[in-house]
Write a protein that holds these residues in place. Sequence first.
Motif: not given
Ligand SMILES: Cc1cc2nc3c(=O)[nH]c(=O)nc-3n(C[C@H](O)[C@H](O)[C@H](O)COP(=O)(O)OP(=O)(O)OC[C@H]3O[C@@H](n4cnc5c(N)ncnc54)[C@H](O)[C@@H]3O)c2cc1C
Length: 258
Positions: A24, A103, A119, A124-126
């Motif tokens: 995953g 963080l 944003s 991850g795009t959350s």
């Molecule tokens: C392959 C894969 C598996 C995953 N598995 C799980 C899972 O099992 N359970 C689960 O809950 N989530 C899971 N995720 C989601 C993962 O946890 C999120 O990608 C991560 O937590 C960051 O969230 P986001 O990318 O949605 O950030 P967003 O909230 O979309 O990011 C917004 C902004 O926050 C900052 N930011 C986000 N992440 C970081 C970082 N790591 N370092 C520095 N700045 C950051 C950046 O400025 C970014 O532009 C998975 C993602 C992937 C790609």
Amino acid sequence: MKIVVLIKEVPDTYNKRVLDLETGLADRAASDAILDESSERALEVALSHAEVNDDVEILALCLGPESAATSARKAFAMGAHRVAHIADDALLGADIGLTAEALAAAIRQDGFDLVIAGSTATDGTSGMVPAALAELLDAALLSGLSAVDISGEAVAGTRITDGQVQQLRAAFPAVISITEALPEARFPNFKGIMAAKKKKIEQLDLTELSVEADREDTARSIMLSIAEKPPKQAGVLIVDSGDAGEQLAAFLVDNHLA
Ligand SMILES: Cc1cc2nc3c(=O)[nH]c(=O)nc-3n(C[C@H](O)[C@H](O)[C@H](O)COP(=O)(O)OP(=O)(O)OC[C@H]3O[C@@H](n4cnc5c(N)ncnc54)[C@H](O)[C@@H]3O)c2cc1C
């Protein structure tokens, strides 16, 4: 003033992005790794402010695997004063909660006036990390800003929603997230790239941050299953033999699109 910019390494959207269906996790070897475009725009906001204001320190902060340090170094080349990288085996597959906790711990430890994030990251795009951080840091959140004005004590900005333009302002400490309406990031110049090679990235792990990945009293979300997107079906081709308009209207009605 101390500005922390959140920079995330993501798989390049121009390459094929592959998920390992067993674990995953993203298959990092399948595509080039780059700094997320929205993170770069966030850094641009901080750099533009620092260009016309003295006493601004910009810390670019990245959480990701060991390899993410290579992408994070670009922040030095663009002009960040410091770059810090949180890497720890226990962060493999970290959910939003754990990502934000780590963080926030690093930001709290270092101190900050303003945190700037994108944003939504392209993998991850959350779009939840900035909000989770603001909560953990007990700071105001201005999310989805399409214009930003930073002053000595506060940050103001514009958020455009459906049918509304909101003007927002928050005193420091604050967290903001910015949209693609803000200018694209600058290209690092040759001098910046050469200087960046010699600069030291500050490395942090969960022990130093006093963050426990597997605390029993903390809910963590786990991806339960994962499947490849079904291949795209061929669309409907309407050939105009004089009745294309009728055919199109019938298609829209049949598919409840009109
Ligand atoms: C392959 C894969 C598996 C995953 N598995 C799980 C899972 O099992 N359970 C689960 O809950 N989530 C899971 N995720 C989601 C993962 O946890 C999120 O990608 C991560 O937590 C960051 O969230 P986001 O990318 O949605 O950030 P967003 O909230 O979309 O990011 C917004 C902004 O926050 C900052 N930011 C986000 N992440 C970081 C970082 N790591 N370092 C520095 N700045 C950051 C950046 O400025 C970014 O532009 C998975 C993602 C992937 C790609």
